[in-house]
Design an enzyme around this catalytic site. Structure first.
Site, PDB file in Angstrom:
ATOM      1  N   ARG A 168       0.809  -1.218   0.000  1.00 31.83           N
ATOM      2  CA  ARG A 168       0.000   0.000   0.000  1.00 31.83           C
ATOM      3  C   ARG A 168       0.840   1.264   0.000  1.00 31.83           C
ATOM      4  O   ARG A 168       0.399   2.318  -0.449  1.00 31.83           O
ATOM      5  CB  ARG A 168      -0.962  -0.016   1.195  1.00 31.83           C
ATOM      6  N   TYR A 172       0.194   4.644  -2.148  1.00 28.49           N
ATOM      7  CA  TYR A 172       0.137   5.987  -1.574  1.00 28.49           C
ATOM      8  C   TYR A 172       1.105   6.935  -2.280  1.00 28.49           C
ATOM      9  O   TYR A 172       0.800   8.106  -2.497  1.00 28.49           O
ATOM     10  CB  TYR A 172       0.443   5.937  -0.084  1.00 28.49           C
ATOM     11  N   TYR A 194     -11.249  10.207   3.929  1.00 23.56           N
ATOM     12  CA  TYR A 194     -12.295   9.853   4.879  1.00 23.56           C
ATOM     13  C   TYR A 194     -11.797  10.002   6.311  1.00 23.56           C
ATOM     14  O   TYR A 194     -10.614   9.893   6.599  1.00 23.56           O
ATOM     15  CB  TYR A 194     -12.817   8.444   4.618  1.00 23.56           C
TER      16      TYR A 194
END
Length: 360
Positions: A168, A172, A194
């Site tokens: 990940r 990013y 979020y």
């Protein structure tokens, strides 16, 4: 004081999150998994276990259903598309579109938080920044994405860059590149993340740091985080007994000391031990290692709470009580936080109290 267990409905409101977290953790159709690629002689990404200081970057994605590979490629292309905005005198969505001239000095980056329930949690200033931006990049769930596009049609979904077989941190870095590319082109960019955009969210922070270093205007607007929802939903006040808060994998791989007289929060417990930041499925064997470490401070019969904030108005939060020893067998989702209430009472510091009394 915690509310009574009967008040909580751990099975209500979890269906959507459970379903989406399962979907998000599966390899994409038509793409072989790591084991299959190894058997076929194909390349297999090796996990870098030395990057423990970067584990805080590995925030799990918001609940979402990943598109098929073809759709992912098309939407990835849309992220790199030409930014457009209404001509002078027009309004967004009116059909009067003009290409924005590149002006590197005009670029700006505003990072905002959508909260856990965007249309309800987003403040007026956040909404204003979304509406006035030339281009919006978002990392939110599907319903929130639709709401964002009602505010600004040029809203691009960074979630298409996630991949269950990819570190990940690489995703990013690509997200940050996409954001900065538009800032450097002279656009007014709003990145919507979020929850709170500065909590377990390195995309916005790193993009802002780089943009500032290059002389661009940046600002962050806060959002309602899962932690804020937790204190409200579980009726907990961190000021009463204190609180310790860790990302689960960081806590697991680093030398940490726990004060069992205070509240303990372990975030992303389903990903505990996932030092490679690849995949989203929980591993009971890794969770068992986490439990073994926690047994240094807590009895195995300690009652814990598995908490998940509601992400829809029709949902109820999850607050499922399980003993520490049964944690490896519990249902753990990407949004699950492990809450351990204070197990002991803090002893008074008599020496300090005597010194304070002398000063009086």
């Amino acid at each position: 004081m915690l509310r009574q267990a009967g008040h909580h409905r751990p099975d209500r409101g979890r269906g959507i999150r459970d379903r989406d977290s399962r979907l998000s953790s599966k390899p994409h159709p038509g793409r072989p998994g790591r084991a299959a690629r190894s058997a076929q002689g194909g390349p297999v990404r090796r996990r870098d276990h030395s990057r423990h200081d970067e584990l805080r970057c590995c925030r799990a994605p918001p609940p979402r259903q990943h598109p098929d590979p073809g759709a992912r490629a098309r939407r990835r292309g849309a992220l790199q598309g030409e930014t457009r905005r209404p001509e002078s005198g027009g309004t967004r969505g009116s059909g009067r579109i003009a290409t924005v001239a590149s002006d590197a000095h005009a670029g700006r980056l505003i990072v905002v938080g959508s909260g856990l329930q965007p249309a309800r949690h987003a403040g007026a200033r956040t909404v204003s920044e979304i509406e006035r931006a030339d281009v919006v990049f978002s990392l939110v769930d599907g319903l929130a994405l639709a709401w964002l596009r009602s505010l600004n049609p040029d809203c691009r979904d960074l979630g298409v860059l996630y991949d269950a077989d990819r570190d990940r941190r690489e995703s990013y870095a690509e997200m940050q590149h996409m954001i900065l590319e538009q800032v450097r082109a002279g656009r007014g960019v709003c990145a919507v993340l979020y929850g709170h955009p500065g909590v377990f969210a390195q995309v916005g922070r790193k993009a802002m740091t780089q943009a500032r270093a290059e002389g661009f205007e940046t600002r962050m607007e806060p959002g309602i985080s899962a932690e804020a929802c937790l204190y409200a939903d579980l009726d907990l006040d961190p000021g009463e007994r204190g609180v310790q808060s860790f990302e689960a994998t960081q806590f697991l791989v680093q030398q940490r000391q726990i004060d069992p007289a205070s509240l303990l929060l372990l975030w992303q417990v389903s990903q505990a031990g996932n030092v490679g930041c690849i995949g989203f499925e929980p591993r009971p064997d890794r969770v068992r290692i986490l439990v073994d470490k926690l047994l240094r401070w807590y009895p195995e019969t300690t009652e814990t709470i598995l908490y998940e904030a509601a992400t829809l108005p029709i949902q109820e939060f999850r607050a499922e009580r399980v003993t520490l020893s049964s944690l490896p067998d519990a249902v753990l989702n990407a949004a699950t936080t492990l809450v351990i209430p204070p197990a002991t009472v803090a002893e008074p510091d008599q020496a300090t109290l005597r010194r304070l009394a002398e000063d009086d």
